[in-house]
Write an enzyme that holds these catalytic residues in place. Structure first.
Site: not given
Lengths: 435, 435
Positions: B13, B105, B129, B187, B190, B201, B205, B307
């Site tokens: 994606t 990440k 970034e 969406g 997951e 997650d 970060k 996204g």
């Protein structure tokens, strides 16, 4: 360890902040950058003034030419204020190959085109993060982070003084005059607050942001600017009732399609924004800029837009970049002009919804007259507030109007103003829906 | 016009988004950068999969070594996912002198220390970034814009899935399970949402942000991580009554003084934050990071954290920087380690206020038992909510507690859990006051 010699021109509030934090966070800066940023010369007309901290007397000169002519000064920092002398200084520095850092928004808004042309010709960069929204890194965001984006729009609260005044009017029910006095007492407005409240300080910043986003240097004559001096407590109150806050907004917007060759709106004016939009919660002296890019979508940047420390933070980040730029053949000298967009849209063509507040004689038929005029100009009405009649001879009448071009709205407002039953000049404010 | 050859590893994606926008905004990028970014090779295991847009078949290879060995590829973009293969790919690229851009990440959180050591040794930069907060340029802000600042604290909503779930629980009164199902259908989560909802997650970060701010690569073992899986509709409701929203927050904080040699808290957990704090209004899949620096003061960055498009915006900005970096001897290869700070603070020493929700037997004397235990651990109580008794055998009891070290709070919670009158494991949540 490589040393970078810095010359500061103008040791006022901001200049002293830069000096103070370069000293205070010296170890941190040195560790992070792998080089040492050292102030080697300071030009100021009043070297004797007591300052905290007090730079060594031998750094001072009262002639800015000494910074330009000193081979140890590699980066000059322009913090003088005004336009003419800074322009002479900055152009002289570029001619001599010295990298320029400036926080001077008026200078860039008025003379940016010439300055950046000279910078490109001499291949010497100009950095100016502090020239818009102070500590908020919005220049860097536009130049670098959003390089892949066509910018659809920017909406900025970019004048802390105006925002403080409007916040106090809203939160404490103060009049404009009372809020301005309070801002002056708190040090948030200058003795002469003209540029802040007439919208031109925000306009200078909007010009810089729009120019960066669209690749042509926006001319001061091509934009529309109104200040907050005519906003009344009644406007704030009616807006509140209708679900809005009034903010002085810098609005930069590409035509709907946001494609190449589109025209760009650049305008600064008091604006009704929906209470639940995040910009409505930006209060006091804080600044915020919402940027909508065609790839990144909605973003927002928030922080202190003025003041010694926040501005110094931005100036020092520029000095750090300048130090890196000393070594490299940079392709970007501060502003890259190109011809992908088609210039500014005339304000008469700009389409927004409106808030219209009138003072009318309290008698039957008045609303019919007014709505008749609006209908002639094909301006639709979305709601009307007419408070219950009182002993007063005139009563307020507030109308929320659907989107219409500014030219049409102006004609309607003129006709309405000429009616016998309308007693004061109509108050016309734009509404931003972010739709 | 100089051409920069780009190799993309992984055309999922995000990779396809990068390809799409490099093509779609090619003219704009070329004008702004003065050079041309061209995808010359794509490594993907499934080149035949239908994609929109479809890159030319001849760009594809199914072996990432082909990117490393192609002299036309100057910048490699790692978008493969996972850790092992990306690690091999990134280190092989650095060995070959190819600049690396990655959005990974997990890779950086787990192996950042080694990767950046190799980058510095080989003098080849790594850009990332998109590895924290997607389209929000928070990495650039920490590396560049706030270079002059000791960072006092960062508070981030940096997992869109968790924020979507908590927002729906709050706005629509959904249960955790129902909100998760909705997120999956939309969406935003997951099929296996483990890393999003267990906090890891966000933790990856937070590790990257903390490491950049404090100059030592934070070890995954030194941080505290809790997810949102145990948050109930009742917690959301009680928090609301008390004036709070519950958000999954990444919190990074220097010791009070924020001086050199201080310790740093790095933690991720569901947190009660005051309703009127701007982070409380960050809803849905949006991310936001509030950064407080000792020079710049309070700032906030807001945008889409994930996204295809927002992430591609960040990746392309990195590619643009990589293109500039190709020509220059950069002093910063992605992360500059230094020894100004003293490492992570053990979670037991971290001091916050707490929210404590219990299910207790509805009989006299229960509150006295519980407050007795809290008093033994010297934890003060600021308010108590005990809904009216019902037919139920157990009733909820909610206490807001003053600041206390985590170690003490744990001991108190254990003793309380052991009481006969307490029927479920105590729900202990931290409160962030931003004072």
């Amino acid at each position: 360890m490589r040393k970078i010699g810095i010359g500061i021109a103008g040791l006022g509030t901001i200049g002293l902040g830069v000096y103070k934090h370069l000293e205070g966070n010296r170890r941190l800066l040195t560790e992070r950058l792998g080089l040492e940023l050292t102030v080697t010369k300071i030009a100021d007309l009043d070297p004797e003034r007591p300052r905290t901290p007090m730079p060594p007397r031998e750094l001072f000169t009262n002639d800015w030419h000494d910074l330009i002519n000193d081979p140890e000064v590699q980066v000059v920092v322009e913090l003088m204020g005004g336009i003419k002398v800074p322009y002479d200084f900055v152009t002289a520095a570029l001619e001599k190959g010295k990298i320029v850092v400036t926080a001077n928004k008026a200078l860039l808004a008025e003379r940016g085109k010439e300055i950046f042309a000279l910078a490109a010709e001499k291949r010497v960069p100009v950095f100016y993060e502090a020239a818009a929204a102070g500590g908020v890194p919005i220049i860097k965001a536009l130049k670098e982070a959003f390089v892949a984006n066509h910018i659809r729009s920017m909406h900025g609260i970019i004048n802390g003084t105006s925002n403080y005044i409007l916040t106090r009017m809203s939160q404490a029910g103060l009049s404009f005059d009372a809020a301005l006095k309070e801002a002056q007492a708190a040090g948030y407005a200058e003795a002469d607050p003209t540029l802040d409240i007439n919208g031109w300080d925000a306009a200078h910043k909007a010009i810089i942001l729009a120019s960066l986003a669209y690749g042509f240097w926006v001319d001061t004559n091509d934009i529309h600017v109104e200040g907050i001096q005519n906003i009344t407590a009644a406007d704030i109150e009616f807006a509140e009732k209708l679900g809005y806050k009034i903010k002085l907004l810098g609005v930069v917007k590409a035509d709907e399609a946001c494609v190449e060759n589109c025209k760009v709106e650049v305008r600064v004016h008091p604006t009704l924004i929906p209470k639940d939009h995040v910009l409505a919660s930006v209060n006091g002296v804080f600044n915020a800029v919402a940027v909508n890019g065609d790839v990144v979508g909605e973003t927002l940047f928030y922080g202190r837009g003025a003041g010694q420390d926040a501005t110094a933070s931005a100036v020092i980040s520029d000095i750090a970049e300048a130090a890196v730029a000393l070594e490299i053949p940079r392709p970007n000298f501060g502003f890259v002009p190109h011809g992908l967009y088609a210039g500014c849209k005339p304000i008469d063509e700009v389409i927004t919804p409106y808030y219209l507040r009138l003072a009318v004689v309290d008698r039957p038929g008045v609303l019919a007259l007014i709505t008749g005029i609006l209908s002639e100009e094909q301006i639709g009405i979305s709601s009307v507030i007419q408070p219950e009649s009182s002993e007063e001879q005139t009563v307020p009448l507030v109308l929320m109007l659907h989107s219409a071009a500014q030219g049409r709205m102006n004609r309607a407002a003129e006709k309405i103003a000429a009616l016998d039953c309308v007693k004061c000049p109509p108050q016309v404010l734009r509404v931003e829906t972010f739709a």
